[in-house]
Scaffold this motif. Structure first.
Motif, PDB file in Angstrom:
ATOM      1  N   GLU A 602       0.828  -1.206   0.000  1.00 56.33           N
ATOM      2  CA  GLU A 602       0.000   0.000   0.000  1.00 56.33           C
ATOM      3  C   GLU A 602       0.864   1.259   0.000  1.00 56.33           C
ATOM      4  N   THR A 603       1.977   1.222   0.774  1.00 50.49           N
ATOM      5  CA  THR A 603       2.853   2.392   0.829  1.00 50.49           C
ATOM      6  C   THR A 603       3.510   2.647  -0.522  1.00 50.49           C
ATOM      7  N   LEU A 604       4.020   1.565  -1.150  1.00 48.21           N
ATOM      8  CA  LEU A 604       4.675   1.725  -2.446  1.00 48.21           C
ATOM      9  C   LEU A 604       3.698   2.186  -3.518  1.00 48.21           C
ATOM     10  N   GLN A 612       7.842   5.757 -12.501  1.00 48.10           N
ATOM     11  CA  GLN A 612       8.811   4.995 -11.715  1.00 48.10           C
ATOM     12  C   GLN A 612       8.416   3.527 -11.645  1.00 48.10           C
ATOM     13  N   LEU A 613       7.138   3.261 -11.452  1.00 50.73           N
ATOM     14  CA  LEU A 613       6.661   1.878 -11.410  1.00 50.73           C
ATOM     15  C   LEU A 613       6.893   1.187 -12.750  1.00 50.73           C
ATOM     16  N   ARG A 652      16.621   4.788 -10.194  1.00 50.98           N
ATOM     17  CA  ARG A 652      17.237   5.050  -8.900  1.00 50.98           C
ATOM     18  C   ARG A 652      16.193   5.538  -7.895  1.00 50.98           C
ATOM     19  N   ALA A 653      15.290   6.397  -8.354  1.00 50.83           N
ATOM     20  CA  ALA A 653      14.256   6.892  -7.444  1.00 50.83           C
ATOM     21  C   ALA A 653      13.355   5.762  -6.967  1.00 50.83           C
ATOM     22  N   ILE A 658      11.683   1.689  -2.748  1.00 50.82           N
ATOM     23  CA  ILE A 658      11.397   0.290  -2.434  1.00 50.82           C
ATOM     24  C   ILE A 658      12.311  -0.207  -1.322  1.00 50.82           C
ATOM     25  N   ILE A 659      13.605   0.037  -1.448  1.00 51.61           N
ATOM     26  CA  ILE A 659      14.547  -0.448  -0.428  1.00 51.61           C
ATOM     27  C   ILE A 659      14.293   0.245   0.906  1.00 51.61           C
ATOM     28  N   GLY A 660      14.029   1.547   0.851  1.00 47.10           N
ATOM     29  CA  GLY A 660      13.753   2.260   2.096  1.00 47.10           C
ATOM     30  C   GLY A 660      12.548   1.709   2.819  1.00 47.10           C
ATOM     31  N   GLU A 661      11.485   1.415   2.075  1.00 45.06           N
ATOM     32  CA  GLU A 661      10.277   0.871   2.707  1.00 45.06           C
ATOM     33  C   GLU A 661      10.533  -0.514   3.265  1.00 45.06           C
ATOM     34  N   LEU A 662      11.313  -1.345   2.551  1.00 48.52           N
ATOM     35  CA  LEU A 662      11.630  -2.684   3.045  1.00 48.52           C
ATOM     36  C   LEU A 662      12.482  -2.619   4.299  1.00 48.52           C
TER      37      LEU A 662
END
Length: 676
Positions: A602-604, A612-613, A652-653, A658-662
């Motif tokens: 949901e956040t992503l 970006q997606l 990169r964005a 994605i990595i930050g949310e994980l």
């Protein structure tokens, strides 16, 4: 009964062909053969015309004419003979003959009859109208003018029973198609017909009874049956004593003007009716659609939606009963899942009969309306409506997804008109959209899903067709939706290069567009843009997703995922109709654990932009993150129509988010009080 009195003297006038030509209702013929018999008859009777042969047993026609003129200078006298000559004709004219008609051919019969009737008519008018009456005198003096008048003119004898016509002019003949012989001696009502207004006729009769003028517009009929509007003006003619002796009538064809008036009146009435219909329609739309919309929005399950919609329909008081049914995949019957106003009826089901309106609506995707009389006696719908009632079957659809049929019954067929059909079409779309939204919402929160497995071969979806024609194996890796809404399918092809695949694509009815992403030793990675039906779009419209697809020759495996509460019949039926080479191999319910990743997803979905997606999806499905990379960033950028730097900027964005949310999700939980 009114009739002209005609005296026929001699052989030629009394011949059978002449007597048969006289109109029976208009003339009474008396036959004599001798001079003295003719004079004797004229002394004792008021004849309107004499038709005499020139050759008589004791004298001749000229002598009889002279004897008649000595006592009556105005009595019409016609000589009709077959033994005349120039000398006889000259003598007849000198003696005051009205007409001289030599008997030479068959057409002379009609000539002598026409002249006789016309002469008798004029004599009758002269004898029946009081000479001292100035109006009547003017009428006699103006007769020639009346004959040439541009409007129809008639004179009726008020002293005879049923007021017969004794004069009609040529304009009347042209207007009505009746000649003088057919009109004279009859009441003018012979021009009336089935659609002549009885009230207008009564107005005429009352005016005649009251001896007063009258002016009306009357629908009359010509001799050939053609209707016309007649502006009829009738005026009584009186003698010195004030008694009505005749009726003078004027007839004017006002059909063109009357039709314009009637057309304008009908248009005004139609506009009023349309306005009332629109007001009624708007009120119904406001009531029906608002109720159905509220039922759709406020429901939390498919069952609740169906039940509330059926109740909302009959609460409008315009319909007697309603039910919603879906097709059973095993029996192909449409069975009611919810209903209202149907009483205690047992299970409601419709057999697979193409003539049934419910089946037709489900098959065609259009609203179908029928009246009770058009349905067979065995129809299951007859128990829900009276003999003059009607049924409307409304398909519930969202794009390609089918959610059943709403069936509505009305006590009167006229309720289900074209305006109503437009309302039903909108209603079907509202309900279909609502059910689709509810299904999508349940898809996001449910842990249970339904897996459909299809197998088979051609004809099939674009990837199945491409694999068969290129004699290779194709594996579906995913789909990316472009800015134009079209899905680009990322696939891995084994056993064929891009040239062979493009050659195979050109042989397809709707050739897809192929874009090479990367080459491998045994195949290639490419994007496929379908040229026709899209399997991904069709499944998505039914609230599902294509989880996997592998195709090679006649060996196809397609796995589709639907929400656990979804009805699979719609997507199954649609796919089997679109792709006749497919068969449904299995249907299973499965579960997944969504709790662990739901928040991340949901956040992503909120944080990632569409571009970006799309970028990260393209990179992932192109194996960009594998090593060694089979494809470069520049190649992916070209396939997306952007520059290499723009591609890396979006990538990169997206990776950062994605990595930050994980990391936020998997980092150890610390004591908030330990933070500095």
């Amino acid at each position: 009964m009114f009739a002209f009195d005609v005296l026929l003297v001699g052989d030629a006038p009394s011949s059978p062909e002449v007597r048969d030509a006289f109109p029976e209702h208009l003339t009474v013929e008396t036959v004599v053969s001798r001079f003295d018999e003719a004079l004797s008859y004229l002394r004792e009777n008021d004849a309107n015309c004499v038709v005499c042969d020139h050759s008589l047993p004791d004298r001749n026609g000229i002598e009889l004419l002279s004897a008649v003129r000595e006592r009556d200078a105005d009595l019409p006298f016609i000589i009709y003979t077959d033994d005349g000559d120039e000398e006889v004709a000259a003598a007849a004219i000198d003696a005051g003959v009205t007409a001289y008609v030599p008997r030479e051919s068959a057409s002379d019969v009609d000539r002598v009859v026409d002249r006789t009737v016309e002469s008798a008519r004029k004599d009758h008018v002269a004898r029946t109208v009081d000479v001292s009456d100035p109006t009547a005198a003017n009428l006699r003096l103006a007769q020639r003018t009346m004959d040439e008048a541009p409007v129809g003119i008639t004179v009726a004898d008020a002293t005879e029973p049923d007021e017969p016509l004794i004069y009609v002019n040529e304009a009347f003949e042209r207007l009505t198609g009746y000649d003088k012989h057919e009109a004279l001696g009859r009441n003018c009502r012979f021009l009336q017909g089935d659609d002549t207004d009885p009230e207008t006729v009564a107005t005429i009769r009352q005016a005649i009874a009251d001896d007063r003028p009258v002016s009306v517009e009357l629908l009359n009929y010509r001799k050939n049956g053609e209707p016309f509007w007649n502006q009829l003006d009738i005026a009584p003619i009186r003698n010195d004593d004030g008694d009505v002796t005749h009726y003078l009538g004027f007839q004017t064809d006002v059909t063109d003007r009357k039709e314009v008036e009637l057309r304008a009146r009908r248009q005004a009435e139609q506009l009023q009716a349309d306005r009332r219909m629109r007001e009624r329609l708007l009120a119904r739309i406001d009531g029906l659609v608002s109720r159905v919309t509220a039922a759709t929005v406020n429901s939390t399950s498919r069952t609740e939606i169906n039940e509330r919609i059926c109740k909302a329909v009959i609460e409008t008081n315009d319909y007697d009963a309603a039910w919603i049914g879906t097709r059973q995949m095993t029996s192909d019957r449409i069975v009611a899942e919810a209903r209202a106003g149907c009483g205690t009826a047992a299970e409601i089901r419709v057999l697979p009969d193409d003539t049934d309106p419910v089946n037709e609506a489900a098959r065609t995707g259009t609203v179908v309306v029928a009246d009770a009389g058009s349905l067979p006696e065995s129809s299951p719908h007859r128990r829900f409506m009276p003999p003059d009632g009607g049924i409307a079957a409304i398909p519930l659809r969202y794009r390609e997804a089918e959610y059943g049929v709403l069936v509505v019954y009305a006590s009167q067929t006229r309720t289900l008109d074209d305006h109503e059909t437009a309302v039903f079409e909108a209603l079907g779309r509202v309900v279909g959209t609502g059910i689709n939204a509810l299904q999508n919402q349940r898809l996001l929160v449910t842990d249970e899903y339904l897996e459909l497995v299809f197998s088979g071969g051609q004809p099939g979806p674009v990837l199945v067709e491409l694999a068969a024609r290129a004699d290779c194996e194709i594996t579906y890796k995913g789909a990316v939706s472009g800015s134009d809404g079209q899905f680009a399918l990322s696939v891995l092809a084994a056993g064929a290069d891009i040239d062979a695949l493009r050659d195979a694509a050109e042989t397809m009815p709707d050739p897809p567009e192929l874009k090479l992403v990367a080459d491998y030793e045994e195949g290639c990675l490419l994007e496929v843009l379908p040229g026709g039906d899209s399997l991904v779009r069709t499944v998505l419209d039914h609230n599902g997703s294509v989880r996997s697809l592998t195709a090679g020759g006649d060996d196809t495996d397609i796995r589709i995922e639907l929400p656990g509460a979804a009805d699979p019949s719609g997507v199954v039926q649609t796919l089997l109709e679109q792709y006749e080479g497919l068969t449904l191999a299995s249907q299973q319910r499965r579960e997944r654990d969504r709790n662990a990743r739901q928040k991340v997803v949901e956040t992503l979905q909120t944080e990632l932009t569409d571009r970006q997606l799309e970028t990260v999806q393209k990179a992932y499905m192109s194996d960009y993150f594998e090593w060694p990379r089979p494809v470069s960033g520049e190649e992916i950028a070209d396939s997306m129509g952007i520059t290499r730097s723009t591609f890396h900027q979006h990538l990169r964005a997206a990776q950062s988010k994605i990595i930050g949310e994980l990391l936020d999700e998997i980092q150890p939980v610390t004591d908030p009080t330990s933070r500095v």
